[in-house]
Scaffold this motif. Structure first.
Motif, PDB file in Angstrom:
ATOM      1  N   ALA A  23      -8.351  44.515  22.257  1.00 20.37           N
ATOM      2  CA  ALA A  23      -9.106  44.719  21.018  1.00 20.37           C
ATOM      3  C   ALA A  23      -9.410  46.196  20.850  1.00 20.37           C
ATOM      4  O   ALA A  23      -9.947  46.825  21.769  1.00 20.37           O
ATOM      5  N   LYS A  75      -8.050  42.240  12.702  1.00 17.88           N
ATOM      6  CA  LYS A  75      -8.985  42.428  13.809  1.00 17.88           C
ATOM      7  C   LYS A  75      -8.582  43.570  14.734  1.00 17.88           C
ATOM      8  O   LYS A  75      -9.247  43.808  15.737  1.00 17.88           O
ATOM      9  N   THR A  77      -6.271  43.731  16.873  1.00 17.81           N
ATOM     10  CA  THR A  77      -6.013  43.219  18.214  1.00 17.81           C
ATOM     11  C   THR A  77      -4.515  42.989  18.407  1.00 17.81           C
ATOM     12  O   THR A  77      -3.776  42.771  17.441  1.00 17.81           O
TER      13      THR A  77
END
Length: 114
Positions: A23, A75, A77
């Protein structure tokens, strides 16, 4: 500043699977690519898998057909699904985010052993 946090490493038996996640957070500007590299003691860090914002993916020959990289753009990620793991996959796996410069995570250890 950009931070990368990896998770998902561990000990697995040969033939098993693991899923790594990374992340990214912080002041992230235009992302060119996100990817995974690995390193064993005494050897150079090597590319495992890479995904670019333009949509292309690259894999090391040694992992083709076994590993799959995926990215969640919303996100920030990136994931690495690792199947049919072999002892030679044992390494510290590092996430890298590339904008106008590379950013690296601290690494997560993957150990493949009976």
């Amino acid at each position: 500043q950009v931070q990368l946090v990896e998770s998902g490493g561990g000990l697995v038996q040969p033939g098993g699977s693991l899923r790594l996640s990374c992340a990214a957070s912080g002041s992230i500007r235009r992302i060119n690519s996100m990817g995974w590299f690995r390193q064993v003691p005494g050897k150079q860090r090597e590319l495992v898998a890479l995904t670019t914002t333009s949509g292309s993916t690259n894999y090391a020959d040694s992992v083709k057909g076994r590993f799959t990289i995926s990215r969640d753009y919303a996100k920030n990620t990136v994931h690495l699904q690792m199947n049919s793991l072999k002892p030679e996959d044992t390494a510290v796996y590092y996430c890298r985010l590339l904008t106008d410069q590379p950013y690296w995570g601290k690494g997560t250890l993957v150990t493949v052993s009976p």
